[in-house]
Enzyme design. Structure first.
Site, PDB file in Angstrom:
ATOM      1  N   CYS A 106      25.267  80.953 -17.009  1.00  0.00           N
ATOM      2  CA  CYS A 106      26.035  82.087 -16.469  1.00  0.00           C
ATOM      3  C   CYS A 106      27.536  81.976 -16.746  1.00  0.00           C
ATOM      4  O   CYS A 106      28.269  82.947 -16.569  1.00  0.00           O
ATOM      5  CB  CYS A 106      25.774  82.252 -14.975  1.00  0.00           C
ATOM      6  SG  CYS A 106      24.034  82.442 -14.589  1.00  0.00           S
ATOM      7  N   HIS A 109      31.448  86.341 -11.933  1.00  0.00           N
ATOM      8  CA  HIS A 109      30.043  86.376 -12.333  1.00  0.00           C
ATOM      9  C   HIS A 109      29.256  87.078 -11.235  1.00  0.00           C
ATOM     10  O   HIS A 109      29.439  86.794 -10.048  1.00  0.00           O
ATOM     11  CB  HIS A 109      29.539  84.943 -12.542  1.00  0.00           C
ATOM     12  CG  HIS A 109      28.052  84.863 -12.682  1.00  0.00           C
ATOM     13  ND1 HIS A 109      27.356  85.690 -13.520  1.00  0.00           N
ATOM     14  CD2 HIS A 109      27.128  84.075 -12.068  1.00  0.00           C
ATOM     15  CE1 HIS A 109      26.061  85.411 -13.424  1.00  0.00           C
ATOM     16  NE2 HIS A 109      25.899  84.441 -12.549  1.00  0.00           N
ATOM     17  N   ASN A 169      21.632  89.932 -11.572  1.00  0.00           N
ATOM     18  CA  ASN A 169      22.351  88.835 -12.227  1.00  0.00           C
ATOM     19  C   ASN A 169      21.932  88.811 -13.701  1.00  0.00           C
ATOM     20  O   ASN A 169      20.785  88.492 -14.011  1.00  0.00           O
ATOM     21  CB  ASN A 169      21.993  87.523 -11.531  1.00  0.00           C
ATOM     22  CG  ASN A 169      22.698  86.314 -12.142  1.00  0.00           C
ATOM     23  OD1 ASN A 169      23.286  86.401 -13.212  1.00  0.00           O
ATOM     24  ND2 ASN A 169      22.617  85.189 -11.460  1.00  0.00           N
TER      25      ASN A 169
HETATM   26  N1  ACO Z   1      11.489  88.603  -0.564  1.00  0.00           N
HETATM   27  C1  ACO Z   1      11.120  88.342   0.713  1.00  0.00           C
HETATM   28  N2  ACO Z   1      11.260  87.127   1.278  1.00  0.00           N
HETATM   29  C2  ACO Z   1      11.769  86.152   0.495  1.00  0.00           C
HETATM   30  C3  ACO Z   1      12.140  86.362  -0.828  1.00  0.00           C
HETATM   31  C4  ACO Z   1      11.977  87.647  -1.360  1.00  0.00           C
HETATM   32  N3  ACO Z   1      12.313  87.970  -2.615  1.00  0.00           N
HETATM   33  N4  ACO Z   1      12.602  85.198  -1.336  1.00  0.00           N
HETATM   34  C5  ACO Z   1      12.531  84.281  -0.348  1.00  0.00           C
HETATM   35  N5  ACO Z   1      12.029  84.852   0.756  1.00  0.00           N
HETATM   36  C6  ACO Z   1      11.779  84.227   2.055  1.00  0.00           C
HETATM   37  C7  ACO Z   1      11.528  82.758   1.944  1.00  0.00           C
HETATM   38  O1  ACO Z   1      10.171  82.492   1.628  1.00  0.00           O
HETATM   39  C8  ACO Z   1      11.906  82.288   3.321  1.00  0.00           C
HETATM   40  O2  ACO Z   1      10.842  82.543   4.185  1.00  0.00           O
HETATM   41  P1  ACO Z   1      10.437  81.476   5.331  1.00  0.00           P
HETATM   42  O3  ACO Z   1      11.656  81.409   6.207  1.00  0.00           O
HETATM   43  O4  ACO Z   1       9.259  82.116   5.969  1.00  0.00           O
HETATM   44  O5  ACO Z   1      10.155  80.216   4.597  1.00  0.00           O
HETATM   45  C9  ACO Z   1      13.058  83.195   3.708  1.00  0.00           C
HETATM   46  O6  ACO Z   1      12.955  84.346   2.834  1.00  0.00           O
HETATM   47  C10 ACO Z   1      14.399  82.566   3.537  1.00  0.00           C
HETATM   48  O7  ACO Z   1      14.458  81.932   2.262  1.00  0.00           O
HETATM   49  P2  ACO Z   1      15.747  81.186   1.781  1.00  0.00           P
HETATM   50  O8  ACO Z   1      15.524  80.646   0.396  1.00  0.00           O
HETATM   51  O9  ACO Z   1      16.185  80.226   2.842  1.00  0.00           O
HETATM   52  O10 ACO Z   1      16.759  82.390   1.721  1.00  0.00           O
HETATM   53  P3  ACO Z   1      18.310  82.363   1.546  1.00  0.00           P
HETATM   54  O11 ACO Z   1      18.931  83.009   2.694  1.00  0.00           O
HETATM   55  O12 ACO Z   1      18.822  81.019   1.120  1.00  0.00           O
HETATM   56  O13 ACO Z   1      18.489  83.348   0.331  1.00  0.00           O
HETATM   57  C11 ACO Z   1      19.009  83.278  -2.005  1.00  0.00           C
HETATM   58  C12 ACO Z   1      17.956  83.000  -0.944  1.00  0.00           C
HETATM   59  C13 ACO Z   1      19.312  84.775  -2.020  1.00  0.00           C
HETATM   60  C14 ACO Z   1      18.479  82.877  -3.361  1.00  0.00           C
HETATM   61  C15 ACO Z   1      20.274  82.483  -1.620  1.00  0.00           C
HETATM   62  O14 ACO Z   1      19.986  81.136  -1.464  1.00  0.00           O
HETATM   63  C16 ACO Z   1      21.347  82.630  -2.610  1.00  0.00           C
HETATM   64  O15 ACO Z   1      22.016  83.635  -2.656  1.00  0.00           O
HETATM   65  N6  ACO Z   1      21.581  81.599  -3.434  1.00  0.00           N
HETATM   66  C17 ACO Z   1      22.506  81.662  -4.497  1.00  0.00           C
HETATM   67  C18 ACO Z   1      21.744  81.545  -5.695  1.00  0.00           C
HETATM   68  C19 ACO Z   1      22.046  82.579  -6.709  1.00  0.00           C
HETATM   69  O16 ACO Z   1      22.665  83.593  -6.519  1.00  0.00           O
HETATM   70  N7  ACO Z   1      21.563  82.267  -7.861  1.00  0.00           N
HETATM   71  C20 ACO Z   1      21.720  83.095  -8.968  1.00  0.00           C
HETATM   72  C21 ACO Z   1      21.592  82.267 -10.166  1.00  0.00           C
HETATM   73  S1  ACO Z   1      22.779  81.042 -10.210  1.00  0.00           S
HETATM   74  C22 ACO Z   1      24.086  81.660 -10.856  1.00  0.00           C
HETATM   75  O17 ACO Z   1      24.091  82.715 -11.408  1.00  0.00           O
HETATM   76  C23 ACO Z   1      25.254  80.823 -10.726  1.00  0.00           C
END
Ligand code: ACO
Length: 325
Positions: free
Chosen positions: A119, A252, A282
């Site tokens: 990225c 980004h 993204n």
């Molecule tokens: N739809 C519904 N529920 C979902 C989904 C989905 N797509 N994905 C995960 N869940 C559920 C999980 O199973 C979990 O359920 P549980 O509590 O019953 O186990 C719950 O939602 C929470 O999951 P988490 O992974 O803890 O959710 P979080 O609040 O951390 O959000 C996310 C996840 C959006 C990926 C977050 O961690 C984030 O924004 N991370 C940054 C990563 C990112 O943006 N990466 C992009 C690529 S990297 C880059 O470009 C630099």
């Protein structure tokens, strides 16, 4: 006298197939994968993304974006003496996407190569092009970020497949005695390899390992917010400017919450942050030039304004480019 590189023109391309969260949720439901528009919007800010058609490769998206950037710059492909593409989803293992773009544009002869910094790929590519312009080895460079992340997503993994989209963005840079790019700042730390990677690879005619994206979302989130502030401050310090001098922050486009946290640390009001993640998802190395082109074309970004471009991605890699548009 210092030689600067200035952006002459910008362009971008999104494939025709647009998938809203509801479209994606309906498709995933058929495979027993549950998600919802609400969950995706609340956690990421994403509402829609574009996916390339089966017959479209990364180089096709990159070529379209390049044509638009060349048009905006009033130049022909033959006027370009350097092509760099930031991508992690090339058409083939080799040759590079950059050489394919060169050929598709009807040009030949100038150096053309890809940069793999996930990225941060466009920030890396722009920094290299700027350095080559400053040394005099290039006068007019085409710098592209292009991705087809849909090809490396696991559509059974709802924690990652809802986050990404396909697209391309490009800029034409020209040597100039007026700024231009003011400062650049690049970093990497390979110890973070496992929190964001595609572990599978081509091996003896087959694929060894799992060739789809794996991510520890929370680890990525924490790391991203910290390094994005650091790199923005490093570029500002190199140019003797402060956060108050930035007219537009173009980060980004991974996740609206990462972008809001970074903007807050840089004391940037929300209306000075260019946001396209809601419509593009993204798009990895394509996200910054796509956002830049969007804000140039809708008239928000004006000549003479100061822009902070910053990226972070797998590796981990991160960096920023501070420029006067
Ligand atoms: N739809 C519904 N529920 C979902 C989904 C989905 N797509 N994905 C995960 N869940 C559920 C999980 O199973 C979990 O359920 P549980 O509590 O019953 O186990 C719950 O939602 C929470 O999951 P988490 O992974 O803890 O959710 P979080 O609040 O951390 O959000 C996310 C996840 C959006 C990926 C977050 O961690 C984030 O924004 N991370 C940054 C990563 C990112 O943006 N990466 C992009 C690529 S990297 C880059 O470009 C630099």
């Amino acid at each position: 006298m210092r030689i600067y590189s200035r952006i002459l023109g910008t362009g971008s391309y999104l494939p025709a197939k647009r998938m809203t969260n509801a479209d994606l949720a309906a498709e995933l439901a058929q495979q027993g994968v549950e998600t919802s528009d609400n969950w995706i919007v609340e956690r990421t800010g994403i509402r829609a993304r574009h996916f390339a058609a089966d017959e479209q490769g990364c180089s096709d998206l990159a070529t379209e974006a390049s044509r638009r950037a060349l048009d905006a710059a009033g130049l022909a492909a033959q006027d370009i003496d350097l092509i760099i593409v930031g991508t992690s989803t090339p058409d083939m293992v080799f040759p590079s996407v950059a050489t394919m773009v060169q050929h598709k544009l009807g040009a030949a002869g100038c150096p053309a190569f890809d940069v793999q910094a996930v990225c941060s790929g466009f920030i890396y590519a722009l920094t290299i092009a700027d350095a080559m312009i400053q040394t005099g080895s290039s006068k007019r460079a085409l710098v592209i970020g292009a991705e087809v992340f849909s090809r490396i997503l696991d559509f059974k993994d709802r924690t990652t497949c809802v986050l990404f989209g396909d697209g391309a963005g490009a800029v034409v840079l020209e040597a100039s005695d007026t700024p231009g790019i003011l400062a650049t700042d690049l970093h990497a730390d390979g110890k973070y390899k496992d929190i964001l990677c595609v572990p599978g690879h081509v091996n003896r005619g087959g694929i060894l390992g799992d060739p789809v994206l794996k991510m520890d979302g929370q680890a990525v989130f924490k790391l991203a917010v910290g390094v994005l502030e650091e790199t923005a401050r490093a570029s500002l310090a190199k140019a003797n400017l402060t956060d108050a001098d930035i007219d537009w922050l173009i980060p980004h486009q991974a996740n609206i919450r990462i972008m809001q946290s970074t903007a807050k640390k840089l004391k940037m009001p929300a209306d000075k942050v260019v946001v396209t993640v809601d419509q593009h998802g993204n798009t990895s190395a394509a996200s910054i030039p796509l956002a830049l082109d969007t804000a140039v074309r809708d008239g928000r970004i004006q000549r003479g304004q100061t822009l902070m471009l910053e990226g972070v991605g797998g590796g981990f890699t991160w960096g920023s480019v501070l420029l006067r548009y």
